[in-house]
Write an enzyme that holds these catalytic residues in place. Structure first.
Site, PDB file in Angstrom:
ATOM      1  N   LYS A  90       0.816  -1.216   0.000  1.00 53.41           N
ATOM      2  CA  LYS A  90       0.000   0.000   0.000  1.00 53.41           C
ATOM      3  C   LYS A  90       0.849   1.264   0.000  1.00 53.41           C
ATOM      4  CE  LYS A  90      -4.406  -1.542   1.894  1.00 53.41           C
ATOM      5  NZ  LYS A  90      -5.471  -1.248   2.853  1.00 53.41           N
ATOM      6  N   LYS A 101      -8.958  -7.430 -11.100  1.00 51.30           N
ATOM      7  CA  LYS A 101     -10.022  -7.514 -10.102  1.00 51.30           C
ATOM      8  C   LYS A 101     -11.129  -6.516 -10.402  1.00 51.30           C
ATOM      9  CE  LYS A 101      -9.830  -7.734  -5.310  1.00 51.30           C
ATOM     10  NZ  LYS A 101      -9.193  -7.701  -3.983  1.00 51.30           N
ATOM     11  N   LYS A 109     -13.847  -0.605  -7.794  1.00 53.21           N
ATOM     12  CA  LYS A 109     -14.631   0.637  -7.812  1.00 53.21           C
ATOM     13  C   LYS A 109     -13.916   1.731  -8.580  1.00 53.21           C
ATOM     14  CE  LYS A 109     -12.481   2.580  -3.820  1.00 53.21           C
ATOM     15  NZ  LYS A 109     -11.878   2.019  -2.697  1.00 53.21           N
TER      16      LYS A 109
END
Ligand code: TRP
Length: 333
Positions: free
Chosen positions: A112, A195, A198
């Site tokens: 991340k 994947k 959003k």
């Protein structure tokens, strides 16, 4: 006694991937365990930048999605993390129990934080101690984890053991992972190797929880496929990521294995299969989606559920945090 704790981050638009991969799991757990604590982890969300207005909305939307999917907020406890101060309080104690070397091994932080690690928030670095606090604040014994959270649960266990050792107590249980059936990974409808997300610029890549029957039908019609009919066996899905994805979705919605799904639809053309998939999606998703939209339009109700959940969570948490404070030697004047 068994107690389940699980958390999910309120970070934006909900789609089929969230529903099949995560949201439905809690509903299954609630059926099997009588003592479930479910948390919308808004404090974890801000370890990466969140627009305040969107975060505010996402917290209610995620809570609404769980209720729409079948979480019964009278049976289980459903609340948002920041409403129970004990999470942050216990996390601080754990920051002083966990070692820097342990944190440095966390692969999610590396992923991340990316290349510019110096510029990541300190919160992102200590994310796992807050997660340990979430779980241990309730002395939860079982935690459902996906592949990506296994390392964090391992760290939670290390923290529980070290705390007990350091202070010579038997305060925290060492929580066990609950491995749920094969997690459903839903991929983009436009590219079966990515994947469902959003943040994909194409709305045709995903089925949103907010989509109506027409939108679902159109997106499935346009979903990428290949020219061959569906295979009869799972091995035939190799190197056919889009076919694999649509069969995965079909099987997940039906609650059967991919092999069982192919025994049913193998040999069909995509034109026929897409029709079946659309009907299935609409019939499974439409009631959840309608209930979700109804709940999202009633923020006062959602807030009342979260308020009640936070109160009940606090009743469980308070004596445990007191025990921790006494153990550490804090004065509670
Ligand atoms: N880290 C989890 C995720 O991103 C969310 C989470 C926070 C969690 N606290 C938790 C999950 C405690 C299980 C238990 O998916």
């Amino acid at each position: 006694m068994k107690r389940i704790f699980s958390g999910a981050q309120p970070t934006g638009n909900l789609h089929l991937g969230n529903y099949l991969g995560a949201i439905r799991n809690w509903v299954t757990l609630q059926q099997d365990f009588s003592d479930c604590v479910f948390c919308v982890v808004d404090q974890h969300a801000i370890t990466l930048w969140q627009d305040p207005k969107e975060l505010h909305r996402s917290i209610r939307e995620l809570a609404a999605a769980y209720i729409a999917a079948g979480i019964d907020p009278r049976k289980s406890i459903l609340f948002n993390q920041s409403a129970v101060p004990g999470h942050a309080q216990l996390a601080w104690v754990f920051n002083c129990v966990a070692r820097i070397g342990w944190m440095n091994r966390m692969t999610q932080f590396k992923d991340k934080a990316g290349k510019n690690r110096e510029n990541a928030s300190v919160g992102l670095y200590v994310y796992p101690t807050l997660m340990a606090a979430d779980i241990l604040l309730y002395k939860a014994t079982h935690v459902p984890v996906g592949e990506d959270q296994k390392q964090h649960l391992e760290l939670t266990r290390d923290i529980a053991i070290k705390f007990n050792n350091d202070f010579g107590v038997d305060l925290f249980p060492v929580p066990e992972p609950l491995i749920l059936g094969e997690a459903t990974r839903v991929m983009s409808l436009r590219d079966g190797t990515k994947k469902m997300s959003k943040s994909d610029p194409s709305d045709y890549s995903r089925i949103n929880l907010a989509d109506d029957a027409d939108a679902i039908a159109q997106k499935i019609r346009k979903a990428r496929t290949d020219p061959d009919p569906l295979p009869e066996v799972v091995a035939g899905l190799a190197n056919r990521p889009e076919a694999d994805n649509l069969v995965t979705i079909f099987a997940a919605l039906k609650g059967i294995s991919k092999a069982a799904a192919l025994a049913d639809v193998g040999g069909q053309s995509f034109a026929v299969f897409k029709g079946m998939l659309t009907d299935l999606l609409v019939s499974e998703l439409a009631p959840v989606s309608a209930e979700w939209r109804r709940l999202v339009a009633d923020p006062a109700y959602i807030d009342s559920v979260l308020r009640d959940g936070a109160e009940r969570a606090s009743v469980l948490a308070r004596p445990i945090l007191d025990e921790v404070y006494d153990t550490v030697g804090f004065l509670r004047p």
